[in-house]
Design a protein around this motif. Sequence first.
Motif, short mmCIF file in Angstrom:
data_model
loop_
_atom_site.label_atom_id
_atom_site.label_comp_id
_atom_site.label_asym_id
_atom_site.label_seq_id
_atom_site.Cartn_x
_atom_site.Cartn_y
_atom_site.Cartn_z
N ALA A 1 0.84 -1.20 0.00
CA ALA A 1 0.00 0.00 0.00
C ALA A 1 0.87 1.25 0.00
CB ALA A 1 -0.92 0.00 1.22
N THR A 2 0.50 2.20 -0.85
CA THR A 2 1.27 3.45 -0.92
C THR A 2 0.33 4.65 -0.94
OG1 THR A 2 1.30 3.39 -3.34
CG2 THR A 2 3.18 2.41 -2.18
N LEU A 3 0.84 5.77 -0.44
CA LEU A 3 0.12 7.03 -0.52
C LEU A 3 0.32 7.64 -1.90
CD1 LEU A 3 1.11 8.53 2.96
CD2 LEU A 3 -1.09 7.48 2.34
N GLU A 4 -0.38 8.73 -2.13
CA GLU A 4 -0.29 9.38 -3.44
C GLU A 4 1.12 9.91 -3.72
OE1 GLU A 4 -4.61 11.13 -4.57
OE2 GLU A 4 -3.70 12.02 -2.77
N ASP B 1 -10.39 5.81 -3.07
CA ASP B 1 -10.65 7.02 -2.29
C ASP B 1 -10.57 6.68 -0.80
OD1 ASP B 1 -11.95 9.89 -2.36
OD2 ASP B 1 -13.12 8.75 -0.90
N ALA B 2 -10.32 7.71 0.02
CA ALA B 2 -10.20 7.50 1.47
C ALA B 2 -11.46 6.87 2.06
CB ALA B 2 -9.91 8.82 2.16
N ASN C 1 -8.31 11.43 5.35
CA ASN C 1 -8.81 11.60 3.97
C ASN C 1 -7.76 11.28 2.91
OD1 ASN C 1 -11.44 12.60 4.80
ND2 ASN C 1 -10.36 14.47 5.42
N ALA C 2 -6.93 10.28 3.20
CA ALA C 2 -5.86 9.91 2.26
C ALA C 2 -6.32 8.80 1.32
CB ALA C 2 -4.62 9.47 3.02
N ALA C 3 -6.17 9.04 0.03
CA ALA C 3 -6.41 7.99 -0.96
C ALA C 3 -5.22 7.03 -0.94
CB ALA C 3 -6.58 8.59 -2.34
#
Length: 408
Positions: free
Chosen positions: A123-126, A168-169, A185-187
């Motif tokens: 899993a990674t953040l934007e 989406d978050a 609210n992090a995708a």
Amino acid sequence: MASSGEEPGSGSPGRAGTGTEPAPMADAAQLDTAEDFEVLEEEEEEEEDLSELPPLEDVGRPPAPPREDPQHPEQGGGEAAEDPPEWLDVLGSGLLKKKTVVPGQGVDTRPRKGQDVTIRLKATLEDGSVVEENPALTFTLGDCDVLQALDLCVQLLELGETALIVSDAKYCYGAQGRSPDIPPNAALTLEVELLAARDAPDLELLGGKEKIELANRKRERGNFFYQQADYVLAINSYDIALKIIGSSSKVDFSPEEEAELLDVKVKCLNNLAASQLKLDHYEAALKSCNLVLEHQPGNIKALFRKGKVLAQQGEYREAIPILKAALKLEPSNKTIHAELSKLVKKHADQKNVETEMYRKMLGNPSAASAPGKCKDKLPWSIPWKWLFGATAIALGGVALSVVIAARN
């Protein structure tokens, strides 16, 4: 399906059912243990003050839930923005998309709800930050053991398939995020490979320890949803745990295992009541409390919540003795003291209102029209002594007339 079975807060990620739980929200899951009676201090909200409910059973600092990895930005970030044809819009809203990177072994190898699946997850953040890597994450598909993004998309994967999921978050960690690595609210972009899918174990054949561990994982997942203020999914997880505990068994359990299963059941019922209260499902919450009290008549949390339920329904007369019983078991508990004082005052106010209502219905004279005030309203009234004398004279005259008439 063995797992660590540790309580939330143990810090062990365990299997999918136990992991993926963020730290308690600062404004909604602070635990006050000073009185040896944990109280979940929730958001300062409406006067309805459900904030003093005893906390969920064993809610501590839960292990982080299975973190779903956002893909590398270079892998899916740009492509997701362009939304090429190979991206599948899973829900039709653009909030959850899937793209196959490595094809699988065919549609007939897709897992079914209720099966245990094992995946490789990253899993990674934007911004490309990797927030989780798990080479073999196992969970029950459809039980909400993991992020919704995974639960919804893994059932679309074929065995051996590797896919990118951009979520989406809303279908990940929502507005709360997961401290410290996933902001609110992090995708996320998840790289997922389906490694295996098999039928879940037969509950009737589970040993005592296995059943306890499985039920605890579902309960801990319910605790995670409760802290995320998703009370519907919390109720779902607690219900699944209770069904596991209540399932028939072909295996003999030791007395210790039976006692531990009962303990898990009581915890689930107490937490279920807390979630039902949050949704104003008073009758259901009352039933859950009563089930706890059938097993443990002196369970303080169940007594407290039952009193709260009855108070919410305006049944102060019934609620007060229940809270008194809880206070008798733990006289130093300030939360029960405060709730009981509040209910006693409300009950007194309620009785005053009812008394006034009955007075009006029955037409009772008010203090302003009491008999003592009558002579102020009748300044012409004749003193009673004069009235008595006049009456006596009149009666005497009548009697004399009767005697004279008799003689004639």
